[in-house]
Design a protein around this motif. Sequence first.
Motif, PDB file in Angstrom:
ATOM      1  N   UNK A 370       2.817   2.336 -19.453  1.00  0.00           N
ATOM      2  CA  UNK A 370       3.981   1.710 -18.838  1.00  0.00           C
ATOM      3  C   UNK A 370       4.776   2.764 -18.066  1.00  0.00           C
ATOM      4  N   UNK A 371       5.065   2.491 -16.790  1.00  0.00           N
ATOM      5  CA  UNK A 371       5.818   3.434 -15.977  1.00  0.00           C
ATOM      6  C   UNK A 371       6.350   2.735 -14.733  1.00  0.00           C
ATOM      7  N   UNK A 372       7.384   3.276 -14.116  1.00  0.00           N
ATOM      8  CA  UNK A 372       7.920   2.654 -12.905  1.00  0.00           C
ATOM      9  C   UNK A 372       6.887   2.594 -11.790  1.00  0.00           C
ATOM     10  N   UNK A 373       7.004   1.605 -10.941  1.00  0.00           N
ATOM     11  CA  UNK A 373       6.081   1.454  -9.829  1.00  0.00           C
ATOM     12  C   UNK A 373       6.119   2.702  -8.945  1.00  0.00           C
ATOM     13  N   UNK A 374       4.949   3.157  -8.554  1.00  0.00           N
ATOM     14  CA  UNK A 374       4.854   4.334  -7.695  1.00  0.00           C
ATOM     15  C   UNK A 374       4.705   5.633  -8.456  1.00  0.00           C
ATOM     16  N   UNK A 375       4.850   5.591  -9.788  1.00  0.00           N
ATOM     17  CA  UNK A 375       4.686   6.796 -10.606  1.00  0.00           C
ATOM     18  C   UNK A 375       3.204   7.064 -10.837  1.00  0.00           C
ATOM     19  N   UNK A 376       2.806   8.312 -10.737  1.00  0.00           N
ATOM     20  CA  UNK A 376       1.403   8.676 -10.959  1.00  0.00           C
ATOM     21  C   UNK A 376       1.047   8.515 -12.439  1.00  0.00           C
ATOM     22  N   UNK A 377      -0.252   8.376 -12.713  1.00  0.00           N
ATOM     23  CA  UNK A 377      -0.736   8.225 -14.073  1.00  0.00           C
ATOM     24  C   UNK A 377      -1.338   9.535 -14.574  1.00  0.00           C
ATOM     25  N   UNK A 378      -1.262   9.772 -15.876  1.00  0.00           N
ATOM     26  CA  UNK A 378      -1.921  10.956 -16.435  1.00  0.00           C
ATOM     27  C   UNK A 378      -3.433  10.791 -16.380  1.00  0.00           C
ATOM     28  N   UNK A 379      -4.128  11.891 -16.510  1.00  0.00           N
ATOM     29  CA  UNK A 379      -5.586  11.811 -16.664  1.00  0.00           C
ATOM     30  C   UNK A 379      -5.870  11.297 -18.076  1.00  0.00           C
ATOM     31  N   UNK A 380      -6.837  10.407 -18.176  1.00  0.00           N
ATOM     32  CA  UNK A 380      -7.227   9.871 -19.482  1.00  0.00           C
ATOM     33  C   UNK A 380      -8.652  10.309 -19.781  1.00  0.00           C
ATOM     34  N   UNK A 381      -8.907  10.691 -21.035  1.00  0.00           N
ATOM     35  CA  UNK A 381     -10.243  11.111 -21.448  1.00  0.00           C
ATOM     36  C   UNK A 381     -10.736  10.206 -22.574  1.00  0.00           C
ATOM     37  N   UNK A 382     -11.777   9.466 -22.252  1.00  0.00           N
ATOM     38  CA  UNK A 382     -12.456   8.600 -23.216  1.00  0.00           C
ATOM     39  C   UNK A 382     -13.475   9.481 -23.927  1.00  0.00           C
ATOM     40  N   UNK A 383     -13.170   9.873 -25.164  1.00  0.00           N
ATOM     41  CA  UNK A 383     -13.987  10.852 -25.876  1.00  0.00           C
ATOM     42  C   UNK A 383     -14.875  10.168 -26.913  1.00  0.00           C
ATOM     43  N   UNK A 395      -9.629  -3.190 -17.605  1.00  0.00           N
ATOM     44  CA  UNK A 395      -9.204  -4.581 -17.691  1.00  0.00           C
ATOM     45  C   UNK A 395      -7.740  -4.743 -18.085  1.00  0.00           C
ATOM     46  N   UNK A 396      -7.117  -3.651 -18.527  1.00  0.00           N
ATOM     47  CA  UNK A 396      -5.695  -3.693 -18.864  1.00  0.00           C
ATOM     48  C   UNK A 396      -4.857  -3.070 -17.760  1.00  0.00           C
ATOM     49  N   UNK A 397      -5.338  -1.932 -17.213  1.00  0.00           N
ATOM     50  CA  UNK A 397      -4.580  -1.215 -16.197  1.00  0.00           C
ATOM     51  C   UNK A 397      -5.556  -0.497 -15.258  1.00  0.00           C
ATOM     52  N   UNK A 398      -5.878  -1.144 -14.152  1.00  0.00           N
ATOM     53  CA  UNK A 398      -6.873  -0.613 -13.224  1.00  0.00           C
ATOM     54  C   UNK A 398      -6.426   0.701 -12.590  1.00  0.00           C
ATOM     55  N   UNK A 399      -5.119   0.883 -12.392  1.00  0.00           N
ATOM     56  CA  UNK A 399      -4.636   2.115 -11.788  1.00  0.00           C
ATOM     57  C   UNK A 399      -4.808   3.300 -12.738  1.00  0.00           C
ATOM     58  N   UNK A 400      -4.549   3.088 -14.013  1.00  0.00           N
ATOM     59  CA  UNK A 400      -4.777   4.146 -14.998  1.00  0.00           C
ATOM     60  C   UNK A 400      -6.266   4.451 -15.118  1.00  0.00           C
ATOM     61  N   UNK A 401      -7.092   3.422 -14.963  1.00  0.00           N
ATOM     62  CA  UNK A 401      -8.545   3.581 -15.038  1.00  0.00           C
ATOM     63  C   UNK A 401      -9.065   4.518 -13.950  1.00  0.00           C
ATOM     64  N   UNK A 402      -8.403   4.563 -12.815  1.00  0.00           N
ATOM     65  CA  UNK A 402      -8.832   5.395 -11.700  1.00  0.00           C
ATOM     66  C   UNK A 402      -8.894   6.874 -12.078  1.00  0.00           C
ATOM     67  N   UNK A 403      -8.080   7.277 -13.044  1.00  0.00           N
ATOM     68  CA  UNK A 403      -8.065   8.677 -13.445  1.00  0.00           C
ATOM     69  C   UNK A 403      -8.544   8.859 -14.892  1.00  0.00           C
ATOM     70  N   UNK A 404      -9.491   7.999 -15.299  1.00  0.00           N
ATOM     71  CA  UNK A 404     -10.070   8.070 -16.641  1.00  0.00           C
ATOM     72  C   UNK A 404     -11.458   8.705 -16.556  1.00  0.00           C
ATOM     73  N   UNK A 405     -11.767   9.624 -17.467  1.00  0.00           N
ATOM     74  CA  UNK A 405     -13.043  10.334 -17.468  1.00  0.00           C
ATOM     75  C   UNK A 405     -13.721  10.161 -18.812  1.00  0.00           C
ATOM     76  N   UNK A 406     -15.035  10.006 -18.802  1.00  0.00           N
ATOM     77  CA  UNK A 406     -15.827   9.791 -20.017  1.00  0.00           C
ATOM     78  C   UNK A 406     -16.409  11.117 -20.481  1.00  0.00           C
ATOM     79  N   UNK A 407     -16.178  11.453 -21.740  1.00  0.00           N
ATOM     80  CA  UNK A 407     -16.705  12.680 -22.333  1.00  0.00           C
ATOM     81  C   UNK A 407     -17.754  12.337 -23.386  1.00  0.00           C
TER      82      UNK A 407
END
Length: 407
Positions: A370-383, A395-407
């Motif tokens: 959850x963040x204000x519109x226009x705020x960047x998202x953190x990198x997410x690591x699916x470990x 399926x919950x947040x496509x914008x956050x998904x853009x910076x998600x990486x699979x480990x």
Amino acid sequence: MFSRKFYNALSKQYKQFRPSRQSLNRSCSDKPPTDIHDVATEGKPRATEDISRLLEDAVTQDTSKDTGWLSSIYSEGASLNVQGRHAHRPKVNPSETSIILFPGQGTLKVGDVKEYLRFPDAKNLFEIANEVLEYDLLKICLEGPAELLNRTEYNQLATVVTTLAALEKLKEERPRAMETCIAIAGYSVGEITALIFSGAISFEAGIRLVRIRAAAMQDAATITPQGMMSVNYTPAANISDICTKAKNWALDTGVESPECRVSIYLHPDMKIIAGSEEALKYIETNKKQFGIRRTSRLPTSGAFHTSLMKPAMDIFSKALKTVKFEMPQVPVYSNIDGKPYRNVQQISRHLLKHLVSPVKWEQTMHTLYMRPQGTAFPRTFDVGSKGTLKVLLKNVNAKAWDSCFVI
């Protein structure tokens, strides 16, 4: 966030705690102990004294010799930037921070752990786990068979240790992800992985706790026919109403105290339903008229995170009382309410309640991102989930998904 001074000190600290080969040879066998391996016979649960022995071992265990899992991202006494406790409303550049997600039971397959064993500390984790368990968990992960690895009492343990082994890959390949971690979430038993990672519980104590949790849940699953299944549905479907109709159907067919409810909230169009076998069959048979597109059974024997797990609560409650928890060094978001733990007492309460309460994964993802519109998202690591958690995030947040990486 953590200073590099803290981070660099950790690998050196960890190596002195490797269990000796002689110790491993004394305490580990190639096969799991019979009391854990035995399957319920003639529809009756395994003898409760078997789980009682596990609890007795946990209570009498000399925890003063626990080494703790020191190959983490902080050292004793390290302080966190308070920003970490407000991950969803960052005051630093979010793209310079990271969130780490841990999987639960059901994603691990035979041989998955192999890619992490090239990292020495990953092997050390399995050596310590083998010593605690007194059987070769790594052999089960590498060789199976799948029927054995898929059993709850092994899969939960294997998932936790393999996920922590996968963190060694993250530490080596993307050290900044460890240094800048501001939040952690674990799916189902993955929450205990998150608590180990955060320093809230030692690795050894965490393994003992998962062992009792898994054994108690497996036993509860043998009392009545039950299961879990995913449902993908249209906007017109009323899942709560469907579950009520399924329970009533099961009651009419003679099932005593039937259960059917959402046990895991995945994303807006998909949930995991768990309960009595007759109730699940009713939904499968009538899914089209209910507006359900697809159903798929999960490879689990129990209706986890429902009232059918109540028989496991007493033994797990006693096990929790043997564990010393600390406040997480990194905020850990609970499956119970999707919010970070506020105090140590809350950890035990939520872990116990977790057995019979739904996993609010969708709600947790909303809170984390959850963040204000226009705020960047953190990198997410699916470990460790092989991308399963990344798909759910999309399926919950496509914008956050853009910076998600699979480990």
